[in-house]
Design a protein around this motif. Structure first.
Motif, mmCIF file in Angstrom:
data_model
loop_
_atom_site.group_PDB
_atom_site.id
_atom_site.type_symbol
_atom_site.label_atom_id
_atom_site.label_comp_id
_atom_site.label_asym_id
_atom_site.label_seq_id
_atom_site.Cartn_x
_atom_site.Cartn_y
_atom_site.Cartn_z
ATOM 1 N N GLY A 46 0.788 -1.224 0.000
ATOM 2 C CA GLY A 46 0.000 0.000 0.000
ATOM 3 C C GLY A 46 0.818 1.270 0.000
ATOM 4 N N ALA A 47 2.083 1.193 -0.401
ATOM 5 C CA ALA A 47 2.942 2.375 -0.407
ATOM 6 C C ALA A 47 2.505 3.368 -1.477
ATOM 7 N N THR A 48 2.692 4.649 -1.191
ATOM 8 C CA THR A 48 2.453 5.693 -2.192
ATOM 9 C C THR A 48 3.765 6.312 -2.667
ATOM 10 N N GLU A 49 4.853 6.069 -1.913
ATOM 11 C CA GLU A 49 6.181 6.556 -2.295
ATOM 12 C C GLU A 49 7.172 5.408 -2.144
ATOM 13 N N ILE A 50 7.871 5.094 -3.228
ATOM 14 C CA ILE A 50 8.784 3.958 -3.241
ATOM 15 C C ILE A 50 10.132 4.419 -3.780
ATOM 16 N N GLN A 51 11.198 4.171 -3.020
ATOM 17 C CA GLN A 51 12.546 4.569 -3.419
ATOM 18 C C GLN A 51 13.406 3.331 -3.617
ATOM 19 N N LEU A 192 1.523 6.105 -8.176
ATOM 20 C CA LEU A 192 2.496 6.034 -7.093
ATOM 21 C C LEU A 192 3.760 6.785 -7.482
ATOM 22 N N GLN A 193 4.466 7.298 -6.494
ATOM 23 C CA GLN A 193 5.723 8.016 -6.741
ATOM 24 C C GLN A 193 6.889 7.034 -6.660
ATOM 25 N N PHE A 194 7.766 7.081 -7.652
ATOM 26 C CA PHE A 194 8.928 6.192 -7.688
ATOM 27 C C PHE A 194 10.192 7.021 -7.909
ATOM 28 N N SER A 195 11.308 6.530 -7.359
ATOM 29 C CA SER A 195 12.611 7.125 -7.671
ATOM 30 C C SER A 195 13.648 6.010 -7.727
ATOM 31 N N LEU A 196 14.673 6.231 -8.532
ATOM 32 C CA LEU A 196 15.782 5.280 -8.662
ATOM 33 C C LEU A 196 17.085 6.043 -8.526
ATOM 34 N N ASN A 197 17.896 5.633 -7.559
ATOM 35 C CA ASN A 197 19.177 6.259 -7.280
ATOM 36 C C ASN A 197 20.273 5.222 -7.464
ATOM 37 N N SER A 198 21.239 5.504 -8.348
ATOM 38 C CA SER A 198 22.334 4.573 -8.614
ATOM 39 C C SER A 198 23.665 5.219 -8.283
ATOM 40 N N GLY A 200 24.638 6.982 -5.887
ATOM 41 C CA GLY A 200 24.539 8.355 -5.394
ATOM 42 C C GLY A 200 23.921 9.333 -6.368
ATOM 43 N N GLN A 201 23.580 8.899 -7.583
ATOM 44 C CA GLN A 201 22.964 9.792 -8.562
ATOM 45 C C GLN A 201 21.530 9.347 -8.847
ATOM 46 N N GLU A 202 20.620 10.313 -8.888
ATOM 47 C CA GLU A 202 19.224 9.995 -9.154
ATOM 48 C C GLU A 202 19.003 9.825 -10.651
ATOM 49 N N MET A 203 18.617 8.619 -11.069
ATOM 50 C CA MET A 203 18.353 8.345 -12.475
ATOM 51 C C MET A 203 16.910 8.657 -12.844
ATOM 52 N N PHE A 204 15.987 8.397 -11.946
ATOM 53 C CA PHE A 204 14.566 8.663 -12.177
ATOM 54 C C PHE A 204 13.966 9.311 -10.936
ATOM 55 N N HIS A 205 13.085 10.274 -11.169
ATOM 56 C CA HIS A 205 12.219 10.787 -10.109
ATOM 57 C C HIS A 205 10.848 10.986 -10.740
ATOM 58 N N LEU A 206 9.948 10.070 -10.462
ATOM 59 C CA LEU A 206 8.653 10.026 -11.135
ATOM 60 C C LEU A 206 7.552 10.396 -10.153
ATOM 61 N N GLU A 207 6.983 11.574 -10.350
ATOM 62 C CA GLU A 207 5.888 12.016 -9.477
ATOM 63 C C GLU A 207 4.599 11.277 -9.844
ATOM 64 N N LYS A 208 3.662 11.266 -8.918
ATOM 65 C CA LYS A 208 2.357 10.669 -9.186
ATOM 66 C C LYS A 208 1.690 11.431 -10.336
ATOM 67 N N GLY A 209 0.936 10.728 -11.154
ATOM 68 C CA GLY A 209 0.252 11.394 -12.261
ATOM 69 C C GLY A 209 -0.535 10.407 -13.091
ATOM 70 N N SER A 210 -0.882 10.841 -14.288
ATOM 71 C CA SER A 210 -1.637 9.987 -15.205
ATOM 72 C C SER A 210 -0.693 9.022 -15.909
ATOM 73 N N LEU A 211 -1.266 8.024 -16.559
ATOM 74 C CA LEU A 211 -0.450 7.073 -17.309
ATOM 75 C C LEU A 211 0.299 7.778 -18.431
ATOM 76 N N LYS A 212 -0.350 8.713 -19.115
ATOM 77 C CA LYS A 212 0.335 9.431 -20.198
ATOM 78 C C LYS A 212 1.539 10.202 -19.666
ATOM 79 N N GLN A 213 1.372 10.866 -18.529
ATOM 80 C CA GLN A 213 2.499 11.601 -17.938
ATOM 81 C C GLN A 213 3.631 10.645 -17.579
ATOM 82 N N ARG A 214 3.292 9.462 -17.052
ATOM 83 C CA ARG A 214 4.314 8.495 -16.678
ATOM 84 C C ARG A 214 5.066 7.989 -17.908
ATOM 85 N N ILE A 215 4.340 7.720 -18.997
ATOM 86 C CA ILE A 215 4.987 7.260 -20.234
ATOM 87 C C ILE A 215 5.958 8.317 -20.747
#
Length: 619
Positions: A46-51, A192-198, A200-215
């Motif tokens: 049930g997470a809304t923010e996943i890192q 859901l909000q997702f981020s990927l850090n590799s 020490g550098q952030e590769m993705f920071h994806l805010e919550k939104g519509s499917l089109k925005q996510r694509i």
């Protein structure tokens, strides 16, 4: 067997630690496998923010932190036991699962091949639980201060199975798999909000939104105006999502995503359904973008036909195929994506005023007064053609049967027509001058007859051997750019380029990392046209991914073939006499001149006596 002889029992139960490591091989094949399991568990919590945090391409660390429901002390300990799950109570539940991670042995498998640290706290509790596990053995469990939710860190993957660790690929290759798994989960849950850090550098920071925005955020801003909505519903199933317009189709399969009940799947059968919907809009070797979600009763789906659950079985595939195909076709027709003009129509014709400018009343009057208009509109006049006037082209109808192609270098303004005519006559008397046929083939005379060369296949072979030599012997010269360009790539593509940088340098590319997913292009191979640097690298990247998908070549072979395919002379390019002769000379200087790197014939020979038989010269 002699009477009374005893035989020792040979079947024994494996110790738990060995059994766990064997079971782990089914679930945790590489760092990306752990990423998939941990991300899906976070979603189900049930997470809304996943890192997601990665070090050394997951070999040193894979950590997922979420703000989900968290676990009690007992659940935190139980989750590492084999076959432990919160999602199945009865056998019937197994066939009605809508959650993501339900494999009971996932965390147990991770704990069997890595050092694991878990922190978890329920939202209504003041303290959480800390657990440290090493090779399936709980080393420590104690209360701790931690944020609500769960943090699981997997360290030193396969530290206790060195043979398995040795089979892991390069960091860049393993990172590509991690990015793929991250993208699949992130696309499935755009709310859901997702981020990927590799490292020490952030590769993705994806805010919550519509499917089109996510694509668009994942695959690139250029898709923002290139997506077509797909949405069809029936009592049996629903299909929703987006497909790309035909002009976004690529030679790679990287941008194709199917989700069934929000679970990413691979299905050649359903992919064929989408391809057939695009069949008249894109070349057969290209693949359209699609992100499609199929929602149907889990009772109609078996997701346990493959250990990764990415290949599934439907109880009626034909209905699914027809529905997906119809949904995509309907979407493309509804949004008027079908081409308005023939793809093969000359671009110069498409830009004519007759097609681009409105047909005004004044133009209608002018058209009605012409002789050709009267010829086709007045009764009994269709056969009448006006031969008067000095501009009539019909007087020179015989010119239609004259030579239609001359080498490009012989074309010139009319003021030098006499010089060109002399050169053309001189070339015609020299029987060894090659001739281009339909701007695809080169016709060249040989002693025994003639050969017909496929200009693109031949050039591919020439470039392939040139690039092979560059990697093993002498690097290709680099043409430095006066104004270096900045190349911004998708994160997954940036990983691919990073992996190839040393070999690209030998092949004449001068690239330098410049921040997140960005490279500075300071130079390209000397034979790349100035100003075409970015297109050259992007084309190379697409071809590389295409070969990676289709041929499973090693990296260097893939790169060399991709370079040759990407830079080869295209079909339809006019060639001058010197250019054609260079291709002939270089082709027959190759070690393997008769086939392209992909196995196509580069030339076919025709013997003179065969021609004589065809023309019945012996009679």
């Amino acid at each position: 067997m002699p009477k009374g002889r005893q035989v020792a029992d040979i079947i024994n139960l494996l110790p738990d630690n060995i059994a766990n490591q064997i079971a782990a091989g089914e679930v945790i094949q590489r760092p990306a496998s752990a990423v998939k399991e941990l991300l899906e568990n976070a979603v189900d919590a049930g997470a809304t923010e996943i890192q997601l945090f990665i070090k050394d391409a997951g070999k040193e660390l894979v950590q997922v932190i979420d703000n989900g429901s968290g676990m009690s002390d007992t659940d935190a300990r139980m989750c590492f036991e084999r076959h432990a799950t919160s999602k199945i109570q009865t056998i019937d539940d197994l066939f009605h699962i809508r959650t993501m991670g339900f494999r009971g042995e996932a965390l147990a498998s991770i704990a069997a091949v890595a050092q694991v640290e878990l922190k978890s706290r329920k939202h209504n509790e003041e303290l959480g639980t800390f657990i440290e596990i090493d090779n399936s053995v709980v080393k420590r469990q104690e209360p701790c201060q931690t944020a609500p939710g769960t943090s699981i860190a997997m360290k030193n993957l396969f530290f206790n199975v060195p043979a398995r660790r040795n089979f892991l690929k390069s960091n860049a290759a393993e990172m590509r798999h991690i990015v793929d798994e991250f993208i699949r989960v992130a696309l499935a849950f755009p709310h859901l909000q997702f981020s990927l850090n590799s490292n020490g550098q952030e590769m993705f920071h994806l805010e919550k939104g519509s499917l089109k925005q996510r694509i668009v955020n994942i695959l690139g801003q250029h898709y923002n105006s290139k997506l077509v909505t797909v949405k069809e519903s029936t009592d049996y199933m629903n299909v929703s999502g987006f497909v790309g317009k035909p002009d976004t189709a690529k030679k790679t399969r990287g941008d194709q995503f199917f989700f069934v009940n929000n679970r990413f799947i691979k299905s050649g059968y359903l992919n064929h359904a989408v391809m057939s919907a695009f069949s008249e809009m894109i070349p057969s070797e290209n693949f359209p973008l699609y992100v499609l979600f199929i929602d149907l009763d889990p009772a109609h789906v078996d997701i346990n036909v493959h250990p990764t659950k990415q290949e599934i079985k439907f109880d009626d595939e034909k209905i699914l195929y027809a529905f997906v195909q119809a949904a995509v076709k309907h979407a493309l027709a509804q949004f008027n994506v079908t081409p308005a003009l023939d793809f093969e129509l000359d671009p110069g014709i498409q830009s004519l005023d007759a097609l681009t400018q409105p047909f005004t009343d004044q133009k209608k009057v002018q058209s009605a007064n012409t002789s050709i208009y009267r010829s086709f509109t007045q009764a009994n006049q269709a056969h009448m053609i006006d031969h008067s006037g000095s501009n009539s082209n019909l007087r020179n109808w015989k010119d239609l049967y004259g030579p239609v192609e001359k080498p490009l270098e012989m074309e010139a303004p009319s003021s030098t027509a006499s010089v060109i005519d002399e050169r053309w006559q001189e070339a015609a008397t020299d029987q060894k001058v090659p001739v281009q046929v339909h701007q695809q083939y080169i016709l060249s005379q040989i002693k025994s007859g003639y050969i017909l060369i496929d200009q693109r296949a031949a050039h591919e072979r020439i470039l392939y051997e040139r690039y092979q030599r560059a990697l093993s012997e002498k690097p290709i010269a680099t043409q430095q750019s006066l104004f270096p360009q900045t190349l911004e790539l998708l994160p997954a593509d940036a990983v691919v380029i990073s992996e190839m940088l040393p070999d690209l340098q030998a092949l004449g590319y001068d690239l330098e990392p410049f921040g997140m997913h960005t490279f500075v292009v300071r130079g390209t191979p000397a034979d790349i046209q100035t100003g075409n640097e970015q297109a050259s690298i992007e084309g190379l990247l697409e071809q590389f991914k295409h070969f990676s998908t289709e041929l499973k070549l090693n990296r260097r072979e893939n790169l060399v073939r991709s370079m040759a395919r990407n830079n080869a002379i295209p079909v339809g390019k006019p060639l001058g006499t010197r250019e054609m002769q260079n291709i002939i000379d270089e082709l027959f200087a190759c070690a393997t001149p008769n086939v392209s790197p992909g196995g196509r014939f580069t030339f076919i020979s025709f013997k003179l006596n065969d021609l004589e038989r065809m023309f019945d010269r012996g009679a």
